[in-house]
Design an enzyme around this catalytic site. Structure first.
Site, PDB file in Angstrom:
ATOM      1  N   ASP A  74      -3.420  -4.126 -57.672  1.00  0.00           N
ATOM      2  CA  ASP A  74      -4.203  -4.978 -56.767  1.00  0.00           C
ATOM      3  C   ASP A  74      -3.804  -6.433 -56.980  1.00  0.00           C
ATOM      4  OD1 ASP A  74      -5.462  -4.879 -59.326  1.00  0.00           O
ATOM      5  OD2 ASP A  74      -7.310  -5.674 -58.492  1.00  0.00           O
ATOM      6  N   ASP A 105       2.284 -11.283 -60.770  1.00  0.00           N
ATOM      7  CA  ASP A 105       0.986 -10.761 -61.250  1.00  0.00           C
ATOM      8  C   ASP A 105       0.508  -9.639 -60.343  1.00  0.00           C
ATOM      9  OD1 ASP A 105      -1.417 -10.359 -62.507  1.00  0.00           O
ATOM     10  OD2 ASP A 105      -2.355 -12.170 -61.755  1.00  0.00           O
ATOM     11  N   GLU A 139      -8.285  -4.728 -61.023  1.00  0.00           N
ATOM     12  CA  GLU A 139      -8.224  -5.658 -62.154  1.00  0.00           C
ATOM     13  C   GLU A 139      -8.661  -7.041 -61.714  1.00  0.00           C
ATOM     14  OE1 GLU A 139      -6.797  -8.384 -65.246  1.00  0.00           O
ATOM     15  OE2 GLU A 139      -6.271  -8.412 -63.147  1.00  0.00           O
ATOM     16  N   GLU A 168       1.227  -7.745 -67.896  1.00  0.00           N
ATOM     17  CA  GLU A 168       0.748  -8.994 -67.286  1.00  0.00           C
ATOM     18  C   GLU A 168       1.760 -10.115 -67.539  1.00  0.00           C
ATOM     19  OE1 GLU A 168      -1.711  -9.546 -65.386  1.00  0.00           O
ATOM     20  OE2 GLU A 168      -3.266  -8.046 -65.775  1.00  0.00           O
ATOM     21  N   HIS A 357      -1.234 -16.231 -58.633  1.00  0.00           N
ATOM     22  CA  HIS A 357      -2.428 -16.585 -57.840  1.00  0.00           C
ATOM     23  C   HIS A 357      -2.183 -17.811 -56.943  1.00  0.00           C
ATOM     24  CE1 HIS A 357      -5.563 -14.272 -60.484  1.00  0.00           C
ATOM     25  NE2 HIS A 357      -4.380 -13.675 -60.484  1.00  0.00           N
TER      26      HIS A 357
HETATM   27 ZN   LIG Z   1      -2.735  -9.541 -63.516  1.00  0.00          ZN
END
Ligand SMILES: [Zn+2]
Length: 387
Positions: A74, A105, A139, A168, A357
């Site tokens: 996700d 990520d 997550e 990660e 992000h």
């Molecule tokens: Zn992550």
């Protein structure tokens, strides 16, 4: 089928798997792993008040040792799509970099794990042991129907893991910078000081909670919680808000509230921290300040995977592939490793986190190849040591 890390990563990036949507990502992984001989499961977990979430568990081989790759498909929402140089779900390459939400990520990391595992199995079909994938779709969201339940589910089936790599993005600047061998815990607390509302001109008829709150907070901040440990920085208490919410300048408020968050190292448990906080508040309050302390429940405890042979395999593979000697770190926020560590030692190593992000999240194609090379060397060393 092309099982290069780049092509696997592109296929994954083209799946719009913003939490809690599966977006085709787990189906794609399941298909590729199944074709390579993995036994693939796709459990779906539910919890009232949260969306159902799809997950994936796959295993190749029956024997021990069992090395598990863990991660999530996700992704966080792309934000303003118009601000992206390339569509966030198109998997486009530009200037040697692969663009897309999840590039670092952590769909890129998952692609490298898959490419490395498939290559290893092709080259060493008779290896002694098992390779697994534990991939969640929850997550970045509430993280309720993901890793915790997936681990429980696997345990219920009798699955036992020996070691785990969580992919990660751990590197701050360049590939090989940093392995995470632990994480700090996180604990949030709230303090309420009770007073008595009244007119500012008649303070003897009221009881202002603000001076009491100031006394409590300065006591909380007066002494460091500790000075750090061998592998951890000092624990840190950070005030996040102090509120009275009083719009009137002629009224003494009835109540003052404050919230703090503590990122703590392996000297503390949430219980021992609560005792220490309460001790400090009681001391500062004496008989004069009336207060309540409420700690929020937390599942984020501090953990450490002590540097051992397994950490050594990863550090050696990184150095051989990149020439960089990785720092063994416990910094940063919490991760799903805090759940996995209850079942087996877990180490985190993945791509460079700089664009995660963000708008234009992207990964150098060369990093995908080198991370695959690192995972591949870890597999070689891990199973060679076992046989
Ligand atoms: Zn992550």
């Amino acid at each position: 089928m092309d099982h290069s890390p780049l092509s696997l990563a592109q296929s994954l990036l083209r799946c719009p798997s913003v939490t809690p949507e599966e977006g085709g990502a787990l189906a794609f992984i399941g298909g590729v792993l199944k074709e390579a001989g993995f036994v693939v499961h796709r459990p779906v977990f539910s919890e009232p008040g949260t969306p159902d979430v799809e997950n994936l568990y796959a295993r190749y081989g029956q024997g021990e040792p069992y090395l598990l790759f863990a991660g999530h498909t996700d992704v966080v929402p792309p934000g303003d799509v118009g601000r992206w140089t390339h569509d966030p779900f198109s998997g486009e390459i530009h200037g040697g970099e692969l663009y897309g939400r999840g590039a670092v990520d952590m769909k890129g990391g998952i692609a490298c794990m898959m490419a490395a595992a498939l290559e290893f199995i092709r080259n060493t079909p008779a290896f002694k042991g098992s390779i697994g994938f534990l991939i969640t779709g929850d997550e970045e969201g509430p993280a309720v129907n993901g890793t915790v339940k997936l681990l429980e589910w696997a345990k219920g089936r009798g699955e036992r893991f020996d070691h785990c790599i969580l992919g990660e993005p751990t590197n701050p600047n360049q590939l090989g910078d940093m392995i995470k061998i632990g994480r700090r815990g996180s604990l949030t607390g709230r303090v309420v000081v009770e007073g008595k509302q009244g007119h500012v001109a008649y303070p003897h008829l009221a009881d202002n909670p603000i001076p009491g709150m100031m006394r409590l907070l300065s006591e909380l901040l007066s002494e460091p919680l500790d000075h750090g440990t061998e592998h951890f920085d000092a624990s840190n208490l950070e005030m996040t808000t102090v509120d009275v919410g009083n719009p009137a300048s002629n009224v003494i408020p009835a109540e003052a509230r404050a919230t703090f968050n503590i990122r703590f190292n392996d000297l503390w448990t949430p219980q021992s921290l609560e005792q220490e906080i309460d001790r400090r508040l009681r001391e500062a309050a004496g008989n004069t300040v009336r207060y309540r302390l409420v700690m929020e429940p937390t599942n984020a405890v501090a953990f450490l995977t002590p540097p051992n042979a397994f950490v050594g395999f990863i550090a050696d593979a990184i150095e051989a592939e990149t020439g960089v000697q990785p720092k063994l770190s416990t910094t940063g926020g919490t991760s799903d490793a805090r759940f996995i560590v209850k079942d087996c030692p877990v180490v985190e190593f993945g791509l460079v986190g700089q664009t995660m992000h963000q708008i234009d999240e992207r990964v150098p194609v060369a990093d995908l190849d080198r991370l695959t090379g690192i995972y591949r060397k870890v597999l070689d060393a891990y199973f060679a040591a076992a046989s």
